[in-house]
Each structure stands twice: as C-alpha cells, then as structure tokens.
Enzyme design. Structure first.
Site, PDB file in Angstrom:
ATOM      1  CG  ASP A  42      -0.227   0.071   2.450  1.00  0.00           C
ATOM      2  OD1 ASP A  42       0.728   0.130   2.541  1.00  0.00           O
ATOM      3  OD2 ASP A  42      -0.904   0.079   3.707  1.00  0.00           O
ATOM      4  CB  SER A  43       4.272   1.894  -0.133  1.00  0.00           C
ATOM      5  OG  SER A  43       4.643   0.609  -0.619  1.00  0.00           O
ATOM      6  CG  ASP A  81       0.190  -3.995   1.970  1.00  0.00           C
ATOM      7  OD1 ASP A  81      -0.287  -4.682   2.914  1.00  0.00           O
ATOM      8  OD2 ASP A  81       1.038  -3.151   2.122  1.00  0.00           O
ATOM      9  CE  LYS A 111       2.630  -5.597   3.883  1.00  0.00           C
ATOM     10  NZ  LYS A 111       2.079  -4.680   4.898  1.00  0.00           N
ATOM     11  CD  GLU A 113       0.315  -1.776   7.809  1.00  0.00           C
ATOM     12  OE1 GLU A 113      -0.444  -0.633   8.719  1.00  0.00           O
ATOM     13  OE2 GLU A 113       0.500  -1.230   6.767  1.00  0.00           O
ATOM     14  CD  GLU A 180       7.432  -0.599   7.570  1.00  0.00           C
ATOM     15  OE1 GLU A 180       6.375  -1.173   7.367  1.00  0.00           O
ATOM     16  OE2 GLU A 180       7.510   0.776   7.202  1.00  0.00           O
TER      17      GLU A 180
HETATM   18  O1  KIV Z   1       3.392  -1.258   1.620  1.00  0.00           O
HETATM   19  C1  KIV Z   1       4.453  -1.568   1.757  1.00  0.00           C
HETATM   20  O2  KIV Z   1       5.205  -1.670   0.573  1.00  0.00           O
HETATM   21  C2  KIV Z   1       4.822  -2.553   2.887  1.00  0.00           C
HETATM   22  C3  KIV Z   1       6.089  -2.692   2.816  1.00  0.00           C
HETATM   23  C4  KIV Z   1       7.266  -1.695   3.134  1.00  0.00           C
HETATM   24  C5  KIV Z   1       6.559  -3.919   3.929  1.00  0.00           C
HETATM   25  O3  KIV Z   1       4.122  -2.629   3.744  1.00  0.00           O
END
Ligand code: KIV
Length: 293
Positions: A42-43, A81, A111, A113, A180
C-alpha cells in the site's frame, strides 16, 4: 514460489529476498531477477499516487495494481497488501476483500498490519483458504496513532508485545511476518523465537529476509529517506538525464532521425506528390467525409 517454500527457506538458513512492485513492467523485471516474493504494497499510495501516507489508497486501486503486477509475475509469490479500511471494520468484509485480491488481483496471499488484536480477522481469512502475511512494528496505517513514522518497540513492554504478537500470528497460521521500523536487537529476538520467516524493513540484518520499496532502493522516490533506505541505483537521475536528452534532441531536430523513422517507397511518393500538386484538397476532403460519415 509457494508459502511452504518460503517457510522452508528459513529452515534451510537461506535468506528470503523480497521487494515491492506496482505495475506490470516492474513486476516482470523483478520476477526475472529471481525474487522470492513480490508485495504490491500500500506504499503505492505515496510512491505511485502521491499521497502523504498509505491511508489514501483504496481497495479497488490496490486490486487494479495487483492485477497489473500479476500479469508480469510467473515465479515469485505475489502478495497483495490489504489497505486501510479494508479489513478492520468487520471480519466478513475482511474475508471478502482478501478474497478479491486472490480472485480479481491474481495474488497468492494477502498482508495485514497488526498483532494479537487482529487475530480473529487473520484466522477468518485463513479459514477461507487465503494465505496471510503478518506485519508488526511500525505499521504505517497507524501513522496518526503513532504520531508519525516513528521507530517502534523501543520500551521493554513494547519489545515484549512484539515478541508475543509474532508468536500469536504464527500460531494463527500466517506464513511470515514483516517486521518494520524496530531496533535490530528486537527483530533478532523475534526472528529466533518464531519458526516462520521474518521479513525486515528497517529492522536490521538478523531477519530471515528483507523487503524494501522498489522506488526507494532505485533512487526514484527521494522526497523522504528513512535511515534504513539505501539507494542501490540512481534511476531517478537516469530518468531525468534521459528525459533531458529526449527534450534536447526534439528541440535540436536530432530525434527522430532516419534510423528511427518509417520509410515510403520513392516511386509511390512521386505519385502522391503529383496528386498533391493537382488535386482540389477541399473537394477531396468533403468527398471523403460524405463517404465515411
Ligand atoms: O506497503 C508496503 O510497501 C509495505 C512494505 C514496506 C512492507 O508494507
């Protein structure tokens, strides 16, 4: 690559090499380089969409990009994510949204969080036969609660919670955990406590694998550089250089030259020129319009 093989890598003492990608072309390049796992993180909210943090990206946008990456990936394990608001409102929606990553996005796992507090959600997603990767420590979706992108796990209680969260996530059935933004010593303890792989980002070298945001390590996204980011290339500068050369060659009429142009047979060209000299172009234009429209 499968989640089982990722776990085996830890057992065999092999490092797990992972990175993010957000589109087909990067997905394909990363996959060709033999990475174990690709995360559509989600970055992308920041590095692709230009938001200030990860909270801006929607589920539909994440799935759209996951789909694009999946078309370029044939070997690496592809993980989607789950973004802000897609899995913490209620469990039913969380399972459904996780399923969309698999069914529509072509991901092989998701993934999420969070630690012990999200175990019921993690279990429900796993019960729907969807593989889950955990993510603890500096979880960016909590940026406002943390008061910024601040290193976590710095007190004794916080370090203990990270270790317990990792154990609980492992027991729930996640296949790996992203660590992280935590001190390397705590990441090392977490890594030696659990049997599943830890994947570090800003968590030091003792994790079982590493992940990084591809735009950061290539030197494309340079607005913000956390301590752990290393530029393995200066691709941002290369892009600027290439764009400036393109611009200069257009202004100087150097591009496109004959080597980059399609050619027309000379005898036919003479015919076109003769026609151009004698034709009534207005009349010809009207004739074609009448025929086609
Ligand atoms: O969103 C992302 O890119 C991430 C990674 C940095 C682990 O969660």
């Amino acid at each position: 690559m499968t989640t089982k093989k990722i776990i085996e890598k830890k057992k065999n003492g092999e490092k797990i090499v992972t990175i993010t990608a957000y589109d087909y072309s990067f997905g394909r390049i990363v996959d060709e380089c033999g990475f174990d796992l690709i995360l559509v993180g989600d970055s992308l909210s920041q590095v692709i969409l230009g938001h200030e943090n990860t909270l801006g990206v929607t589920l539909d946008q994440m799935i759209h990009h996951t789909k694009a990456v999946s078309r370029g990936v044939s070997n690496a394990l592809l993980v989607g994510d789950m973004p802000f608001l897609s899995y913490k409102i209620n469990i039913r929606d969380a399972v459904y949204n996780a399923g969309r990553f698999i069914q529509e996005g072509g991901a092989e796992a998701v993934k999420v969080e969070g630690g012990t507090e999200i175990l019921p959600t993690v279990k429900a997603i796993l019960d729907a036969d969807i593989e889950v990767m955990g993510h603890i420590g500096l979880t960016p979706q909590k940026v406002y609660r943390f008061g910024g992108h601040l290193v976590q796990g710095k007190t004794i209680d916080a370090a203990k919670k990270l270790i317990i969260d990792a154990i609980n996530l492992q027991d729930a059935g996640v296949f790996s955990i992203v660590l992280e933004g935590i001190p390397w010593q705590i990441a090392k303890l977490v890594t030696s406590t659990v049997d599943i792989p830890t994947i570090g980002i800003g968590a030091g070298q003792y994790c079982d694998g590493q992940i990084i945001i591809i735009y950061d390590m290539l030197g494309i996204f340079t607005e913000f550089k956390p301590k752990f980011v290393k530029h393995f290339g200066q691709i941002g500068q290369n892009i600027r250089d290439a764009l400036n050369s393109y611009k200069d060659e257009i202004v100087g009429s150097q591009y496109p030259d004959l080597d980059h142009s399609y050619s027309y047979p000379t005898e036919d060209l003479d015919g076109v020129n003769e026609w151009l000299e004698s034709a009534d172009l207005e009349k010809e234009a009207t004739k074609l319009k009448e025929k086609l429209i």
